[in-house]
Design a protein around this motif. Sequence first.
Motif, mmCIF file in Angstrom:
data_model
loop_
_atom_site.group_PDB
_atom_site.id
_atom_site.type_symbol
_atom_site.label_atom_id
_atom_site.label_comp_id
_atom_site.label_asym_id
_atom_site.label_seq_id
_atom_site.Cartn_x
_atom_site.Cartn_y
_atom_site.Cartn_z
ATOM 1 N N LEU A 38 116.613 127.726 203.982
ATOM 2 C CA LEU A 38 115.395 127.818 203.192
ATOM 3 C C LEU A 38 114.991 129.285 203.053
ATOM 4 O O LEU A 38 115.149 130.065 203.996
ATOM 5 C CB LEU A 38 114.255 127.062 203.881
ATOM 6 C CG LEU A 38 114.320 125.540 203.901
ATOM 7 C CD1 LEU A 38 113.163 124.985 204.735
ATOM 8 C CD2 LEU A 38 114.277 124.950 202.490
ATOM 9 N N TYR A 49 108.166 128.973 204.962
ATOM 10 C CA TYR A 49 108.733 128.526 203.696
ATOM 11 C C TYR A 49 107.597 127.985 202.850
ATOM 12 O O TYR A 49 106.927 127.019 203.247
ATOM 13 C CB TYR A 49 109.774 127.435 203.927
ATOM 14 C CG TYR A 49 110.182 126.684 202.674
ATOM 15 C CD1 TYR A 49 110.828 127.338 201.622
ATOM 16 C CD2 TYR A 49 109.915 125.321 202.553
ATOM 17 C CE1 TYR A 49 111.198 126.647 200.477
ATOM 18 C CE2 TYR A 49 110.293 124.624 201.411
ATOM 19 C CZ TYR A 49 110.938 125.287 200.373
ATOM 20 O OH TYR A 49 111.297 124.592 199.246
ATOM 21 N N ALA A 73 106.684 125.900 199.971
ATOM 22 C CA ALA A 73 107.347 124.857 199.187
ATOM 23 C C ALA A 73 106.811 124.800 197.762
ATOM 24 O O ALA A 73 105.666 125.182 197.495
ATOM 25 C CB ALA A 73 107.140 123.502 199.865
ATOM 26 N N ASP A 100 115.658 117.768 198.470
ATOM 27 C CA ASP A 100 115.832 117.423 199.892
ATOM 28 C C ASP A 100 114.545 116.940 200.558
ATOM 29 O O ASP A 100 114.488 116.838 201.786
ATOM 30 C CB ASP A 100 116.357 118.616 200.712
ATOM 31 C CG ASP A 100 117.662 119.188 200.200
ATOM 32 O OD1 ASP A 100 118.515 118.382 199.776
ATOM 33 O OD2 ASP A 100 117.830 120.411 200.211
ATOM 34 N N ALA A 154 112.031 118.794 200.671
ATOM 35 C CA ALA A 154 111.467 120.057 201.220
ATOM 36 C C ALA A 154 110.290 120.471 200.349
ATOM 37 O O ALA A 154 110.347 121.478 199.635
ATOM 38 C CB ALA A 154 112.533 121.136 201.274
ATOM 39 N N THR A 168 108.837 120.287 209.770
ATOM 40 C CA THR A 168 110.295 120.343 209.599
ATOM 41 C C THR A 168 110.783 119.860 208.244
ATOM 42 O O THR A 168 111.989 119.872 207.998
ATOM 43 C CB THR A 168 110.978 119.501 210.696
ATOM 44 O OG1 THR A 168 110.479 118.160 210.643
ATOM 45 C CG2 THR A 168 110.752 120.098 212.077
ATOM 46 N N GLY A 169 109.893 119.416 207.354
ATOM 47 C CA GLY A 169 110.325 118.978 206.046
ATOM 48 C C GLY A 169 110.546 117.478 205.952
ATOM 49 O O GLY A 169 110.351 116.739 206.916
ATOM 50 N N ALA A 182 116.493 118.794 204.928
ATOM 51 C CA ALA A 182 115.451 119.820 204.871
ATOM 52 C C ALA A 182 115.305 120.499 206.229
ATOM 53 O O ALA A 182 115.156 121.725 206.319
ATOM 54 C CB ALA A 182 114.129 119.213 204.431
ATOM 55 N N ARG A 209 118.160 122.878 206.809
ATOM 56 C CA ARG A 209 117.986 124.119 206.045
ATOM 57 C C ARG A 209 116.987 125.054 206.746
ATOM 58 O O ARG A 209 117.180 126.279 206.753
ATOM 59 C CB ARG A 209 117.518 123.798 204.631
ATOM 60 C CG ARG A 209 118.546 123.050 203.793
ATOM 61 C CD ARG A 209 118.045 122.862 202.379
ATOM 62 N NE ARG A 209 117.916 124.156 201.711
ATOM 63 C CZ ARG A 209 117.246 124.336 200.577
ATOM 64 N NH1 ARG A 209 116.621 123.322 199.986
ATOM 65 N NH2 ARG A 209 117.173 125.546 200.036
ATOM 66 N N LEU A 210 115.955 124.474 207.346
ATOM 67 C CA LEU A 210 115.014 125.276 208.126
ATOM 68 C C LEU A 210 115.708 125.853 209.363
ATOM 69 O O LEU A 210 115.532 127.040 209.699
ATOM 70 C CB LEU A 210 113.816 124.416 208.533
ATOM 71 C CG LEU A 210 112.776 125.077 209.428
ATOM 72 C CD1 LEU A 210 112.161 126.302 208.767
ATOM 73 C CD2 LEU A 210 111.680 124.068 209.802
ATOM 74 N N ASP A 268 106.730 114.377 204.626
ATOM 75 C CA ASP A 268 107.213 115.691 204.198
ATOM 76 C C ASP A 268 107.060 116.746 205.287
ATOM 77 O O ASP A 268 107.553 117.867 205.141
ATOM 78 C CB ASP A 268 106.515 116.140 202.907
ATOM 79 C CG ASP A 268 105.003 116.060 202.962
ATOM 80 O OD1 ASP A 268 104.461 115.260 203.745
ATOM 81 O OD2 ASP A 268 104.329 116.785 202.198
ATOM 82 N N GLY A 276 112.238 115.973 209.048
ATOM 83 C CA GLY A 276 113.308 116.902 209.397
ATOM 84 C C GLY A 276 113.469 117.111 210.890
ATOM 85 O O GLY A 276 114.330 117.895 211.326
#
Length: 306
Positions: free
Chosen positions: A26, A38, A40, A50, A52, A70-71, A76, A79-80, A103, A107
């Motif tokens: 990310l 991040y 979003a 994803d 994210a 964590t998404g 997601a 990616r973090l 959301d 993750g």
Amino acid sequence: MTIVGALLLILTFAGSPARAAEATPLPMQEVAPGVFVYAAPYALAGRGNDGAIANVGFVIGREAVAVIDTGGSLRAGERLRAALRQRTALPVRYVINTHVHPDHVLGNAAFATEGTTFVGHRALPEALAARAQDYLRANADLVGPDFAGTRIVPPTLLVSTTLDLDLGGRVLHLDAWPTAHTNSDLTVRDEGTDTWFLGDLLFVGHVPALDGRLTGWIATLRALRARPAARVVPGHGPAALPWPAAAGPIDRYLATLEAQVRAMVRDGTPIGEAGRAARGEAGDWALFDDFNARNATTAYQELEWE
């Protein structure tokens, strides 16, 4: 457990390391020394993103790292994690979830193999358990193949009032709040840089989404505004903003929603027409039509019983 169930469980776990190695990091912004966020996009979970779609971040201490949200899928979260590993090899000591919404929590499994402690509001385990299957089913449909391997990882370290977490020369201060945006809202302040992660207690640009108590959210924002901070990180919006100026738009939206829904309740307007409330705010918020009517209906159900 059936043989098929066992195989699915094995595949869920076996697939994660390879997927993590392939994950595209990310794009993070360093909003203060050692604090990465991040920011979003304003979007609903869907194929190609994803899940994210919420702001997430991490704080790097001298000895360890804490991840904050964590998404919306395992991918997601991977990616973090990939973004984090670009910046440090220190262990992830804590994953802190600011509330129950998918959301922000789906993750978690990307960090479940690192000996990490998962932290949340005292009400979060029960809230997650009640919604787990619906969250997994709905988001699998929305995100598609990139949702593969996603599972619920609940917190084991619970915050009833406050808690301090030490990352080695860097302390994070956590506060659990009464029901507001949800019944499991938690804020995280990095005391070294005075950076305050507010989760979805603060929306900027993205219309707020009410899943708790409107009056509780208004009261909590009032309490938050009384506490100065160098900068805040919203759950949705830019990576960091000045405080308390960033609260202006959400204060206005929630106050407008409350005033207009109270008038509807007083005048006997049917709940089916509650979605007309706060329509004058539409031009100021992304995703307004996706959330406002539900916000108004939730507020009506609360206020009609006062």
